[in-house]
Design an enzyme around this catalytic site. Structure first.
Site, PDB file in Angstrom:
ATOM      1  N   SER A 298      45.535  43.405  38.352  1.00 35.27           N
ATOM      2  CA  SER A 298      46.092  43.639  39.682  1.00 35.27           C
ATOM      3  C   SER A 298      46.877  44.949  39.758  1.00 35.27           C
ATOM      4  CB  SER A 298      46.966  42.444  40.078  1.00 35.27           C
ATOM      5  OG  SER A 298      47.281  42.474  41.445  1.00 35.27           O
ATOM      6  N   ASP A 309      41.625  58.382  37.953  1.00 33.85           N
ATOM      7  CA  ASP A 309      40.864  59.146  38.948  1.00 33.85           C
ATOM      8  C   ASP A 309      41.464  60.525  39.195  1.00 33.85           C
ATOM      9  OD1 ASP A 309      39.162  57.057  39.150  1.00 33.85           O
ATOM     10  OD2 ASP A 309      39.530  56.609  41.265  1.00 33.85           O
ATOM     11  N   LYS A 323      41.171  42.022  38.510  1.00 29.97           N
ATOM     12  CA  LYS A 323      41.676  41.350  39.713  1.00 29.97           C
ATOM     13  C   LYS A 323      41.986  42.424  40.752  1.00 29.97           C
ATOM     14  CE  LYS A 323      45.271  38.411  41.650  1.00 29.97           C
ATOM     15  NZ  LYS A 323      45.582  39.377  42.728  1.00 29.97           N
TER      16      LYS A 323
END
Length: 443
Positions: A298, A309, A323
């Site tokens: 999460s 990224d 998740k």
């Protein structure tokens, strides 16, 4: 009489809905209106079933508890993270995000209809007993957990400090179940632990994201950087089950100058949100390595995904839990609440976290060891120049900003943790490469 009253009330609501639906039908498709009508017809069936049970079941039923059970079943049928929280469960959820609760210290979910450990919280009874991510909890105090639901399981695992709970666990590779008798304790969720791991390099572990995590993290960095220049940080998110979204965003923002951190997509427009970094002179510029594993879930996946990224950090370890869904907490009358999955998380590059997780840049499986610290040659005093008789003194005494306890802690961690050793080596290589680049630019 109460059965008739209940049926009449639900029938009234049903007829009211049909009346309202007829006035809105011009803006709705015929198919959608048909689905809504079928839904309320099913509610009428539910009212009739409840009425029959009230009048004919062998014992008098507890109507509110029966309805609550039906609501829990409704949420359970959707996904593992949507749940109905009674007033007690809703209160416990709020306490957990504020800093502590009483239990065994474990995060669980439902995976393939099986109660599965996401991760134990460091230093808690569950962690000390040796429970690990992906362990399957088969029974709690002798009761089967299949179809129990994550919320109900958590409720049974928690309890007063000093009380005990017995769980039956199965782990891949085991030939049989194992029983663990655990004593519940207050779980102080100190979410940030930091110390100097090596000269100019900080190790910081975030165990979960609470309301004060970012401030605690900044204070720790400020304390450790007060007397020395920080050239690198190892951010440990292993076995971090997640927590508050805004804290994951603000931690990431400390390292990213601009651009997306995470965005969400849901069925409705108001569930589509994006969170962006804000440029600040206080942003950290030093080299960064992030440790993750299958227990990272999460909010911790949001941090790892965004830093990856933006090419702001090297991610080391094993693939994360996956998740990537957003849960919205909706308060209900009487102190209860709904935890409803309303959207999915996406990294800045548009990758969905859900069920896929974050793949590390450098995959390093964890290899357990015997936990004994092996002394290196440099730790053997007979090889130190300073211990030779009549040695030439240095012009300046080496400064070590680490306390003795921190030195021992760092040494112990590195001896026991091959993933941490890999992260440290990568960070040292990055700093070495940066120095070479600076020299090339100067010449």
């Amino acid at each position: 009489m109460r059965s008739i009253a209940l049926v009449c009330r639900l029938t009234f609501l049903f007829l009211t809905f049909l009346l309202v639906s007829s006035t809105l039908s011009h803006s709705e498709s015929a198919e959608k209106a048909k689905q809504r009508q079928e839904t309320y017809q099913q509610l009428e069936v539910f009212a009739n079933v409840l009425s029959i049970l009230q009048d004919n079941y062998v014992e008098e039923i507890d109507t509110p508890e029966t309805i609550n059970g039906a609501i829990r079943g409704l949420l359970y049928s959707l996904d593992p993270h949507s749940a109905y929280l009674d007033s007690e469960g809703f209160s416990e959820l709020q306490e957990e995000t504020q800093g502590q609760f009483s239990g065994i210290g474990i995060e669980v979910t439902i995976k393939d209809d099986i109660l599965t450990v996401i991760s134990p919280i460091e230093g808690t009874p569950a962690d000390q007993a040796g429970l690990k991510a992906k362990d399957v909890i088969v029974e709690i105090d002798g009761e089967k957990t299949k179809e129990m639901g994550a919320v109900e399981a958590v409720k049974r695992l928690r309890g007063p400090k000093g009380s005990s709970v017995k769980i039956t666990v199965f782990r891949e590779g085991w030939s049989e179940f194992k029983e663990f008798n655990l004593t519940r304790d207050i779980i102080p969720l100190q979410s940030v632990r930091s110390f100097m791991l090596a000269p100019n390099i900080i190790y910081s572990r975030i165990t979960n994201f609470q309301s004060h995590t970012t401030e605690d993290f900044k204070e720790a960095i400020a304390r450790l950087s007060a007397d020395t220049e920080i050239k690198g940080l190892i951010l440990d998110l292993r076995n971090n089950p997640g927590g508050l979204l805004n804290q994951a965003v603000s931690i990431t923002d400390l390292f990213v100058d601009e651009g997306l951190i995470v965005y969400t997509k849901g069925r409705t427009e108001n569930q589509n949100m994006s969170f962006k970094a804000k440029t600040s002179p206080q942003d950290y510029q030093f080299q960064l390595v992030v440790l993750v594993n299958e227990g990272s879930a999460s909010a911790s996946e949001i941090v790892a995904g965004a830093l990856q990224d933006h090419q702001r950090a090297i991610i080391v370890g094993t693939r994360t839990f996956g998740k990537g869904s957003v849960q919205t907490i909706i308060p209900l009358p009487g102190g209860a609440g709904l935890r409803v999955t309303t959207a999915r998380y996406f990294t800045p590059n548009g990758k969905s976290i859900q069920a896929t997780g974050i793949l590390p840049d450098v995959e390093v499986p964890f290899v357990p060891c015997n936990g004994q610290v092996e002394e290196s040659d440099e730790d053997e005093e007979k090889f130190r120049e300073s211990d030779l008789k009549n040695h030439i003194p240095g012009t300046e005494k080496a400064k070590d900003t680490k306390t003795e306890s921190e030195q021992n802690q760092a040494k112990q961690r590195l001896a026991e943790d091959n993933q941490l050793r890999s992260a440290l080596n990568i960070l040292k290589s990055l700093n070495l490469y940066s120095r070479f680049c600076e020299k090339d630019n100067e010449t």
